[in-house]
Design an enzyme around this catalytic site. Structure first.
Site, PDB file in Angstrom:
ATOM      1  CB  CYS A 173      33.626  10.839  13.997  1.00  0.00           C
ATOM      2  SG  CYS A 173      32.475  12.084  13.464  1.00  0.00           S
ATOM      3  CG  ASP A 183      11.087  -6.229   6.814  1.00  0.00           C
ATOM      4  OD1 ASP A 183      12.066  -5.564   7.239  1.00  0.00           O
ATOM      5  OD2 ASP A 183       9.919  -6.027   7.213  1.00  0.00           O
TER       6      ASP A 183
HETATM    7  C1  BEZ Z   1      33.376  15.528  15.852  1.00  0.00           C
HETATM    8  O1  BEZ Z   1      33.224  14.399  15.387  1.00  0.00           O
HETATM    9  O2  BEZ Z   1      34.103  15.722  16.813  1.00  0.00           O
HETATM   10  C2  BEZ Z   1      32.623  16.709  15.285  1.00  0.00           C
HETATM   11  C3  BEZ Z   1      32.336  16.762  13.939  1.00  0.00           C
HETATM   12  C4  BEZ Z   1      31.645  17.872  13.443  1.00  0.00           C
HETATM   13  C5  BEZ Z   1      31.251  18.892  14.294  1.00  0.00           C
HETATM   14  C6  BEZ Z   1      31.532  18.804  15.628  1.00  0.00           C
HETATM   15  C7  BEZ Z   1      32.228  17.720  16.139  1.00  0.00           C
END
Ligand code: BEZ
Length: 224
Positions: free
Chosen positions: A46, A139
């Site tokens: 992330c 929209d």
């Molecule tokens: C990550 O963002 O690294 C991750 C999050 C949940 C499960 C596996 C990886």
């Protein structure tokens, strides 16, 4: 069943974000919008995704696309995590990112929008959010939905590419073929009669001969 299907209107939810409380339709205004979800704050994949998304904001802005992320932690966690994301990008470790992150600590929105990944759970056994990409048109209807499991990071070049295709095909009677990139030829939509296609596409329509004899592979240079 919770979730969103193509053509559905975005729910007009209210949420706390790193940039204050929003109402989703007001946030979108007359722009295109991307809502992208994340499993959790302070997770490695992330962090790389949000770093890349932050760098691509000028590209999305050029296309009139507003970005907003969602993760199932608090605003305070999001702000603290934003410092890591900026540092990952080689920038000052500030709390500010160029788009808001929705705080969905009780998973209410994640459930409503069908974002949970049943295979990835936190230490309490609660499901984490999958990596959903929703693209909404001006929209406020859903134009594209891509769903990745938590363990697979997204390709943001692909997300920019699909935005280019969505915007082109929203305004012109064309479709984009496999592996299309901006500037490549496009296909005339099958429902457009040949005579109209000739008028609509003055740069020419080129048909590929096929064993079936059917004239459906009709290319034209990308219209302006
Ligand atoms: C990550 O963002 O690294 C991750 C999050 C949940 C499960 C596996 C990886």
């Amino acid at each position: 069943m919770p979730g969103l299907l193509l053509g559905d209107e975005a729910p007009n939810f209210e949420a706390e974000t790193t940039q204050g409380r929003i109402r989703f339709h007001d946030f979108l205004g007359d722009s295109w919008g991307i809502l992208f979800s994340h499993p959790r704050d302070f997770t490695p994949v992330c962090t790389t995704e949000l770093g890349r998304a932050a760098k691509l904001v000028p590209e999305f802005s050029k296309r009139n696309v507003k970005m907003i992320a969602l993760s199932i932690d608090s605003v305070q966690d999001h702000l603290s995590w934003s410092k890591d994301i900026n540092a990952y990008n080689g920038e000052q470790p500030e709390e500010k990112l160029p788009f808001p992150i929705i705080a969905d600590a009780n998973r209410e929105l994640a459930v409503k929008l069908g974002m949970l990944d049943p295979d990835e759970r936190d230490k309490d056994g609660m499901p984490l959010t999958a990596r959903v990409v929703f693209v909404f048109g001006p929209d406020k209807k859903l134009k594209l939905s891509i769903l990745y499991p938590a363990t697979t990071g997204r390709n943001f070049d692909e997300i920019l590419r699909v935005v280019d295709s969505l915007q082109l095909t929203a305004y012109k009677k064309v479709a984009t073929p496999v592996d299309w990139k901006p500037g490549d030829s496009v296909m005339v939509v099958p429902t457009l009669p040949d005579e109209e296609a000739k008028k609509l596409f003055p740069k020419g329509v080129f048909t590929k001969d096929l064993p079936s004899g059917k004239k459906y592979l009709r290319y034209t240079p990308q219209p302006e």
